[in-house]
Design an enzyme around this catalytic site. Structure first.
Site, PDB file in Angstrom:
ATOM      1  N   GLY A 145      49.972  58.734  46.377  1.00 32.46           N
ATOM      2  CA  GLY A 145      49.301  59.778  45.617  1.00 32.46           C
ATOM      3  C   GLY A 145      48.498  60.702  46.516  1.00 32.46           C
ATOM      4  N   ARG A 157      39.277  45.303  42.162  1.00 32.10           N
ATOM      5  CA  ARG A 157      38.836  45.368  43.554  1.00 32.10           C
ATOM      6  C   ARG A 157      37.869  46.525  43.783  1.00 32.10           C
ATOM      7  NH1 ARG A 157      43.587  45.245  47.781  1.00 32.10           N
ATOM      8  NH2 ARG A 157      44.037  47.263  46.795  1.00 32.10           N
ATOM      9  N   MET A 158      38.191  47.695  43.226  1.00 30.72           N
ATOM     10  CA  MET A 158      37.301  48.835  43.378  1.00 30.72           C
ATOM     11  C   MET A 158      35.996  48.626  42.605  1.00 30.72           C
ATOM     12  SD  MET A 158      37.942  51.324  45.415  1.00 30.72           S
ATOM     13  CE  MET A 158      36.966  52.626  44.666  1.00 30.72           C
ATOM     14  N   ARG A 199      37.894  43.931  31.027  1.00 31.22           N
ATOM     15  CA  ARG A 199      38.708  43.590  29.858  1.00 31.22           C
ATOM     16  C   ARG A 199      38.140  42.385  29.127  1.00 31.22           C
ATOM     17  NH1 ARG A 199      44.768  43.328  32.046  1.00 31.22           N
ATOM     18  NH2 ARG A 199      43.646  42.703  33.924  1.00 31.22           N
ATOM     19  N   GLY A 234      35.954  49.037  34.548  1.00 24.92           N
ATOM     20  CA  GLY A 234      36.961  48.399  35.400  1.00 24.92           C
ATOM     21  C   GLY A 234      36.276  47.556  36.454  1.00 24.92           C
ATOM     22  N   ALA A 235      35.185  46.909  36.054  1.00 21.65           N
ATOM     23  CA  ALA A 235      34.299  46.241  37.014  1.00 21.65           C
ATOM     24  C   ALA A 235      34.908  44.996  37.648  1.00 21.65           C
ATOM     25  CB  ALA A 235      32.982  45.874  36.320  1.00 21.65           C
ATOM     26  N   SER A 236      35.911  44.402  37.023  1.00 24.73           N
ATOM     27  CA  SER A 236      36.473  43.167  37.576  1.00 24.73           C
ATOM     28  C   SER A 236      37.532  43.428  38.643  1.00 24.73           C
ATOM     29  CB  SER A 236      37.076  42.311  36.459  1.00 24.73           C
ATOM     30  OG  SER A 236      38.134  43.020  35.813  1.00 24.73           O
ATOM     31  N   ASN A 253      42.288  59.861  45.683  1.00 16.96           N
ATOM     32  CA  ASN A 253      41.700  59.263  46.881  1.00 16.96           C
ATOM     33  C   ASN A 253      40.252  59.716  46.972  1.00 16.96           C
ATOM     34  OD1 ASN A 253      40.891  58.936  49.718  1.00 16.96           O
ATOM     35  ND2 ASN A 253      43.018  58.442  50.106  1.00 16.96           N
ATOM     36  N   LYS A 268      52.532  48.108  49.183  1.00 13.61           N
ATOM     37  CA  LYS A 268      52.347  49.321  48.374  1.00 13.61           C
ATOM     38  C   LYS A 268      53.690  49.798  47.864  1.00 13.61           C
ATOM     39  CE  LYS A 268      50.101  53.877  48.422  1.00 13.61           C
ATOM     40  NZ  LYS A 268      49.265  53.581  47.250  1.00 13.61           N
ATOM     41  N   HIS A 274      51.232  52.854  54.831  1.00 16.71           N
ATOM     42  CA  HIS A 274      50.402  51.914  54.078  1.00 16.71           C
ATOM     43  C   HIS A 274      50.934  50.495  54.273  1.00 16.71           C
ATOM     44  CE1 HIS A 274      49.077  55.590  51.975  1.00 16.71           C
ATOM     45  NE2 HIS A 274      47.987  54.901  51.700  1.00 16.71           N
TER      46      HIS A 274
END
Length: 235
Positions: A157, A15-16, A38, A11-13, A117, A151, A147
Site C-alpha cells: 500500500g 499489534r499496532m 473485539r 483495535g487495541a488488541s 503508512n 507479506k 518486505h
C-alpha cells in the site's frame, strides 16, 4: 486545544494497538481514556478502561480516535466520531469504495486522516517524490519495495501511495516487489534519465515508527477544522 489529548484506541488488541498503548505512555501530550477490542476479558489494564466492540457507544469522552482495526469494524468507529464531533486517525486497511466515500462525507463534519503508512519519513518521502517527478518530466520512474516473506499484498500500500505522489508530479510509475526474510519495509523510488538517475530511499527498521507517527498525527489533528488530512500536512 488541551495540553493532553484524550485518545480512544480502537483495535487495541492488535499489534499496532498494543504499540500505541505502550508508546503513548512515553508522551506527555496525550493520554488514553479507553481501549476497544473485539472481546474483553479484564476490564481495566494498566489503568485504562477496556471495552468490547459491542460497547463502543459506552466509551468515555475523547478528542481523537486512533483506529487500527479490521475493515468490518471501521464503519462503527467512523460513525461514532461523526456523532461526537471528534477527530479520527485510521490506518485500517482493506476499506472498500463505499467506506472511502464515507470518509469523504465524514470530512464535512470532522477532521479525518487515513493513511497506508504512518512513518514520518515516508510522509517526507512522498513529498520529495512528487517534487522530483514534477522537476524531471519524461524520466522513467520505478518503485521497488521490499518486505518480509509473509507479506501478501503486492505491491504494498505504501508503494502505491508513493506511486500516486509520482503521478501527481506527472510521472508514470512502474512497480517491483521483493519478499525476503524479516524485512520490516524498504521503498526505493528511482527516476532515471539519459546518463543519470536519482534514487530516493526509505528503510524502516522498527514497526514502532508507525505507532509513533499515528500518535504524532493524533496530537496535531485534534482541534483542526473538518476535512481530509494527509500525514505530511501535520509534520
Amino acid at each position: 486545544m488541551s495540553a493532553s489529548i484524550r485518545l480512544l484506541i480502537h483495535g487495541a488488541s492488535g499489534r499496532m494497538g498494543q504499540a500505541l498503548l505502550r508508546l503513548c505512555a512515553e508522551r506527555d501530550d496525550c493520554s488514553i481514556v479507553g481501549a476497544v477490542s473485539r472481546k474483553v476479558g479484564q476490564r481495566v489494564i494498566d489503568g485504562i478502561p477496556q471495552f468490547a466492540s459491542s460497547e463502543l457507544h459506552g466509551v468515555p469522552d475523547f478528542d481523537v480516535a486512533v483506529d487500527f482495526s479490521l475493515a468490518e469494524a471501521f464503519d462503527p468507529i467512523l460513525a461514532l466520531c461523526v456523532e461526537r464531533g471528534t477527530a479520527l486517525v485510521s490506518g485500517t486497511t482493506g476499506l472498500d469504495e463505499s467506506q472511502r466515500a464515507a470518509i469523504v462525507r465524514a470530512a464535512d463534519r470532522i477532521p479525518v486522516l487515513w493513511a497506508a503508512n504512518f512513518s514520518l519519513g515516508v510522509a517526507v518521502l512522498s513529498e520529495l517524490v512528487e517534487r522530483a517527478a514534477a522537476a524531471l518530466p519524461g524520466w522513467d520512474c520505478d518503485i521497488v519495495e521490499s518486505h518480509h516473506s509473509g507479506k501478501k499484498d503486492d505491491p504494498s500500500g505504501t508503494a502505491l501511495a508513493l506511486g500516486e505522489s509520482a503521478q501527481q508530479g506527472g510521472a508514470q510509475p512502474r512497480y517491483a516487489s521483493l519478499r525476503a526474510g524479516d524485512i520490516v519495509g524498504e521503498h526505493l523510488v528511482q527516476f532515471a534519465g539519459v546518463g543519470e538517475r536519482v534514487e530516493l530511499i526509505h528503510r524502516a527498521t522498527s514497526r514502532d515508527i508507525f505507532a509513533r507517527g499515528a500518535l504524532h498525527a493524533a496530537a496535531r489533528l485534534s482541534g483542526r477544522p473538518p476535512g481530509i488530512y494527509r500525514l505530511r500536512d501535520l509534520l
